[in-house]
Design a protein around this motif. Sequence first.
Motif, PDB file in Angstrom:
ATOM      1  N   SER A 147       0.824  -1.215   0.000  1.00  0.00           N
ATOM      2  CA  SER A 147       0.000   0.000   0.000  1.00  0.00           C
ATOM      3  C   SER A 147       0.853   1.258   0.000  1.00  0.00           C
ATOM      4  O   SER A 147       0.488   2.263  -0.612  1.00  0.00           O
ATOM      5  CB  SER A 147      -0.953  -0.001   1.193  1.00  0.00           C
ATOM      6  OG  SER A 147      -0.224   0.014   2.412  1.00  0.00           O
ATOM      7  N   ASP A 148       2.005   1.215   0.695  1.00  0.00           N
ATOM      8  CA  ASP A 148       2.907   2.371   0.695  1.00  0.00           C
ATOM      9  C   ASP A 148       4.320   1.909   1.072  1.00  0.00           C
ATOM     10  O   ASP A 148       4.692   1.888   2.250  1.00  0.00           O
ATOM     11  CB  ASP A 148       2.432   3.433   1.687  1.00  0.00           C
ATOM     12  CG  ASP A 148       3.223   4.728   1.545  1.00  0.00           C
ATOM     13  OD1 ASP A 148       4.235   4.743   0.812  1.00  0.00           O
ATOM     14  OD2 ASP A 148       2.835   5.741   2.166  1.00  0.00           O
ATOM     15  N   PRO A 149       5.130   1.518   0.082  1.00  0.00           N
ATOM     16  CA  PRO A 149       6.480   1.007   0.345  1.00  0.00           C
ATOM     17  C   PRO A 149       7.379   1.988   1.096  1.00  0.00           C
ATOM     18  O   PRO A 149       8.328   1.575   1.751  1.00  0.00           O
ATOM     19  CB  PRO A 149       7.032   0.734  -1.062  1.00  0.00           C
ATOM     20  CG  PRO A 149       5.838   0.614  -1.931  1.00  0.00           C
ATOM     21  CD  PRO A 149       4.819   1.529  -1.346  1.00  0.00           C
ATOM     22  N   THR A 150       7.078   3.279   1.031  1.00  0.00           N
ATOM     23  CA  THR A 150       7.948   4.279   1.665  1.00  0.00           C
ATOM     24  C   THR A 150       7.812   4.304   3.185  1.00  0.00           C
ATOM     25  O   THR A 150       8.667   4.848   3.872  1.00  0.00           O
ATOM     26  CB  THR A 150       7.638   5.681   1.122  1.00  0.00           C
ATOM     27  OG1 THR A 150       6.303   6.064   1.517  1.00  0.00           O
ATOM     28  CG2 THR A 150       7.752   5.723  -0.392  1.00  0.00           C
ATOM     29  N   LYS A 151       6.728   3.722   3.709  1.00  0.00           N
ATOM     30  CA  LYS A 151       6.482   3.794   5.155  1.00  0.00           C
ATOM     31  C   LYS A 151       7.051   2.615   5.935  1.00  0.00           C
ATOM     32  O   LYS A 151       6.997   2.597   7.164  1.00  0.00           O
ATOM     33  CB  LYS A 151       4.982   3.905   5.414  1.00  0.00           C
ATOM     34  CG  LYS A 151       4.401   5.252   5.018  1.00  0.00           C
ATOM     35  CD  LYS A 151       2.953   5.391   5.448  1.00  0.00           C
ATOM     36  CE  LYS A 151       2.418   6.780   5.107  1.00  0.00           C
ATOM     37  NZ  LYS A 151       0.992   6.938   5.520  1.00  0.00           N
ATOM     38  N   ILE A 177       4.934  -6.471  -5.393  1.00  0.00           N
ATOM     39  CA  ILE A 177       5.613  -5.202  -5.112  1.00  0.00           C
ATOM     40  C   ILE A 177       6.872  -5.109  -5.969  1.00  0.00           C
ATOM     41  O   ILE A 177       7.620  -6.089  -6.083  1.00  0.00           O
ATOM     42  CB  ILE A 177       6.000  -5.100  -3.621  1.00  0.00           C
ATOM     43  CG1 ILE A 177       4.766  -5.248  -2.725  1.00  0.00           C
ATOM     44  CG2 ILE A 177       6.732  -3.800  -3.325  1.00  0.00           C
ATOM     45  CD1 ILE A 177       5.107  -5.495  -1.258  1.00  0.00           C
ATOM     46  N   ASP A 178       7.116  -3.973  -6.549  1.00  0.00           N
ATOM     47  CA  ASP A 178       8.351  -3.744  -7.296  1.00  0.00           C
ATOM     48  C   ASP A 178       9.501  -3.641  -6.291  1.00  0.00           C
ATOM     49  O   ASP A 178       9.529  -2.706  -5.480  1.00  0.00           O
ATOM     50  CB  ASP A 178       8.241  -2.442  -8.097  1.00  0.00           C
ATOM     51  CG  ASP A 178       9.469  -2.192  -8.965  1.00  0.00           C
ATOM     52  OD1 ASP A 178      10.485  -2.903  -8.803  1.00  0.00           O
ATOM     53  OD2 ASP A 178       9.416  -1.256  -9.795  1.00  0.00           O
ATOM     54  N   PRO A 179      10.453  -4.585  -6.295  1.00  0.00           N
ATOM     55  CA  PRO A 179      11.550  -4.559  -5.319  1.00  0.00           C
ATOM     56  C   PRO A 179      12.342  -3.259  -5.335  1.00  0.00           C
ATOM     57  O   PRO A 179      12.911  -2.861  -4.319  1.00  0.00           O
ATOM     58  CB  PRO A 179      12.430  -5.740  -5.739  1.00  0.00           C
ATOM     59  CG  PRO A 179      11.494  -6.666  -6.447  1.00  0.00           C
ATOM     60  CD  PRO A 179      10.532  -5.769  -7.160  1.00  0.00           C
ATOM     61  N   ARG A 180      12.351  -2.575  -6.474  1.00  0.00           N
ATOM     62  CA  ARG A 180      13.107  -1.322  -6.575  1.00  0.00           C
ATOM     63  C   ARG A 180      12.473  -0.208  -5.751  1.00  0.00           C
ATOM     64  O   ARG A 180      13.112   0.810  -5.479  1.00  0.00           O
ATOM     65  CB  ARG A 180      13.220  -0.895  -8.033  1.00  0.00           C
ATOM     66  CG  ARG A 180      14.067  -1.830  -8.893  1.00  0.00           C
ATOM     67  CD  ARG A 180      13.987  -1.473 -10.357  1.00  0.00           C
ATOM     68  NE  ARG A 180      12.622  -1.609 -10.877  1.00  0.00           N
ATOM     69  CZ  ARG A 180      12.280  -1.372 -12.144  1.00  0.00           C
ATOM     70  NH1 ARG A 180      13.199  -0.967 -13.001  1.00  0.00           N
ATOM     71  NH2 ARG A 180      11.017  -1.518 -12.535  1.00  0.00           N
ATOM     72  N   LYS A 181      11.215  -0.388  -5.360  1.00  0.00           N
ATOM     73  CA  LYS A 181      10.528   0.626  -4.571  1.00  0.00           C
ATOM     74  C   LYS A 181      10.636   0.389  -3.063  1.00  0.00           C
ATOM     75  O   LYS A 181      10.155   1.200  -2.272  1.00  0.00           O
ATOM     76  CB  LYS A 181       9.063   0.709  -4.986  1.00  0.00           C
ATOM     77  CG  LYS A 181       8.871   1.199  -6.416  1.00  0.00           C
ATOM     78  CD  LYS A 181       7.399   1.300  -6.779  1.00  0.00           C
ATOM     79  CE  LYS A 181       7.218   1.826  -8.205  1.00  0.00           C
ATOM     80  NZ  LYS A 181       5.786   1.907  -8.575  1.00  0.00           N
ATOM     81  N   MET A 182      11.231  -0.712  -2.668  1.00  0.00           N
ATOM     82  CA  MET A 182      11.404  -0.978  -1.235  1.00  0.00           C
ATOM     83  C   MET A 182      12.349   0.046  -0.612  1.00  0.00           C
ATOM     84  O   MET A 182      13.348   0.429  -1.234  1.00  0.00           O
ATOM     85  CB  MET A 182      12.026  -2.366  -1.009  1.00  0.00           C
ATOM     86  CG  MET A 182      11.161  -3.540  -1.333  1.00  0.00           C
ATOM     87  SD  MET A 182      11.896  -5.090  -0.688  1.00  0.00           S
ATOM     88  CE  MET A 182      13.558  -5.045  -1.382  1.00  0.00           C
ATOM     89  N   GLY A 199      15.824   0.215  18.322  1.00  0.00           N
ATOM     90  CA  GLY A 199      15.783   1.655  18.529  1.00  0.00           C
ATOM     91  C   GLY A 199      14.705   2.343  17.708  1.00  0.00           C
ATOM     92  O   GLY A 199      14.599   3.572  17.726  1.00  0.00           O
ATOM     93  N   ASN A 200      13.938   1.556  16.960  1.00  0.00           N
ATOM     94  CA  ASN A 200      12.827   2.042  16.143  1.00  0.00           C
ATOM     95  C   ASN A 200      13.275   2.949  14.995  1.00  0.00           C
ATOM     96  O   ASN A 200      12.527   3.820  14.537  1.00  0.00           O
ATOM     97  CB  ASN A 200      11.778   2.768  16.996  1.00  0.00           C
ATOM     98  CG  ASN A 200      10.379   2.650  16.414  1.00  0.00           C
ATOM     99  OD1 ASN A 200      10.075   1.707  15.684  1.00  0.00           O
ATOM    100  ND2 ASN A 200       9.523   3.611  16.719  1.00  0.00           N
ATOM    101  N   HIS A 201      14.500   2.728  14.518  1.00  0.00           N
ATOM    102  CA  HIS A 201      14.998   3.492  13.368  1.00  0.00           C
ATOM    103  C   HIS A 201      14.600   2.820  12.055  1.00  0.00           C
ATOM    104  O   HIS A 201      14.562   3.468  11.007  1.00  0.00           O
ATOM    105  CB  HIS A 201      16.514   3.632  13.450  1.00  0.00           C
ATOM    106  CG  HIS A 201      16.978   4.282  14.712  1.00  0.00           C
ATOM    107  ND1 HIS A 201      16.655   5.589  15.035  1.00  0.00           N
ATOM    108  CD2 HIS A 201      17.716   3.817  15.751  1.00  0.00           C
ATOM    109  CE1 HIS A 201      17.185   5.893  16.208  1.00  0.00           C
ATOM    110  NE2 HIS A 201      17.827   4.834  16.664  1.00  0.00           N
ATOM    111  N   ILE A 202      14.362   1.526  12.102  1.00  0.00           N
ATOM    112  CA  ILE A 202      13.825   0.784  10.971  1.00  0.00           C
ATOM    113  C   ILE A 202      12.651  -0.051  11.491  1.00  0.00           C
ATOM    114  O   ILE A 202      12.493  -0.208  12.709  1.00  0.00           O
ATOM    115  CB  ILE A 202      14.879  -0.121  10.303  1.00  0.00           C
ATOM    116  CG1 ILE A 202      15.414  -1.150  11.314  1.00  0.00           C
ATOM    117  CG2 ILE A 202      16.013   0.701   9.726  1.00  0.00           C
ATOM    118  CD1 ILE A 202      16.374  -2.166  10.701  1.00  0.00           C
ATOM    119  N   GLN A 203      11.851  -0.590  10.591  1.00  0.00           N
ATOM    120  CA  GLN A 203      10.658  -1.337  11.017  1.00  0.00           C
ATOM    121  C   GLN A 203      10.774  -2.845  10.830  1.00  0.00           C
ATOM    122  O   GLN A 203      10.060  -3.616  11.473  1.00  0.00           O
ATOM    123  CB  GLN A 203       9.420  -0.850  10.243  1.00  0.00           C
ATOM    124  CG  GLN A 203       8.903   0.504  10.684  1.00  0.00           C
ATOM    125  CD  GLN A 203       9.819   1.639  10.248  1.00  0.00           C
ATOM    126  OE1 GLN A 203      10.111   1.772   9.065  1.00  0.00           O
ATOM    127  NE2 GLN A 203      10.274   2.435  11.197  1.00  0.00           N
TER     128      GLN A 203
END
Length: 325
Positions: A147-151, A177-182, A199-203
């Motif tokens: 739904s939103d790869p940027t989040k 999902i287009d892997p290039r958009k991950m 540390g919640n810097h990545i999900q």
Amino acid sequence: MKKIVRSTLVTALLALSVSAATAAGPTRTECIAPAKPGGGFDLTCKLLQISLQETGQITSPMRVTYMPGGVGAVTYNAIIAQRPAEAGTLVAFSGGSLLNLSQGKFGRYSENNVRWLAAVGTDYGIVAVRKDAPWKNLSELMEAMKSDPTKVVVGAGASIGSQDWMKTALLAREAGIDPRKMRYVAFEGGGEPVTALLGNHIQVVSGDMSEMVPHLQGGKMRVLAVMSDQRLPGELATIPTAKEQGFNVEWPIIRGYYLGPKVSDDEYQWWEEAFKQLVTTETFQQQRDMRGLFEFNMFGGELDAYVKQQVADYREKAKSFGLAK
């Protein structure tokens, strides 16, 4: 008289044979983990260090050193060009090392430039999140990424094109999902992305099961899927596979060791026999199990052939993503 002479000759030959075998063993040993402390290479070296010492196969403790850079490339080049004949120096490798070789990431050297010695266990790729993450299974995570790869930021201990990237790219492709958009963040070694996740810097962390076991025991992380053909045994049996959740992705990761290209046949054979004995010991098997590894024993020429076939297979996967020629 002839019997005495013959007996003396046989005794002398046996003594010479034992002496030669003893001489083949290195007096100083080192295992190089080609990354920073805390990841899978570190784990692989520590497994050997502790097992060899506790079984008494070496006379003095093995040293573990760290040589990060290029996820193995710096070490590979250093062993071949600068330390090719050091019989006591082993280097840890994994399936990720072979994937990098398939893409030419180790510079001018190929899979034919070192002596592949022993594989002593296998691991499996995983996708993990924090314990308090909103996604309870792999489908929910992939739906969020779709739904939103940027989040959703995925972190791993290697760059784009590495096995950690490849695992998530294969999952993404399965989910449409287009892997290039991950959104993908590369770290050096397996320990750093876990720290970033907590540390919640990545999900999300794309990693290996063995690296996650200590963190799972701490109760701060949750593995959403393991990339094995079936559920793992013991306490890990509660973790579903990617396949049973509808994603046809498997990613086994062998772990083992190689030697420099100019290590002699006698020295190589000493190590090969040492490993064959080591993997049968209860000490080694306990140490392997503690690290979340599963049995996979392969040595010498058989391993050499396996490695070269794996590199060829990985090269085809990389080509499908435009990462290899």
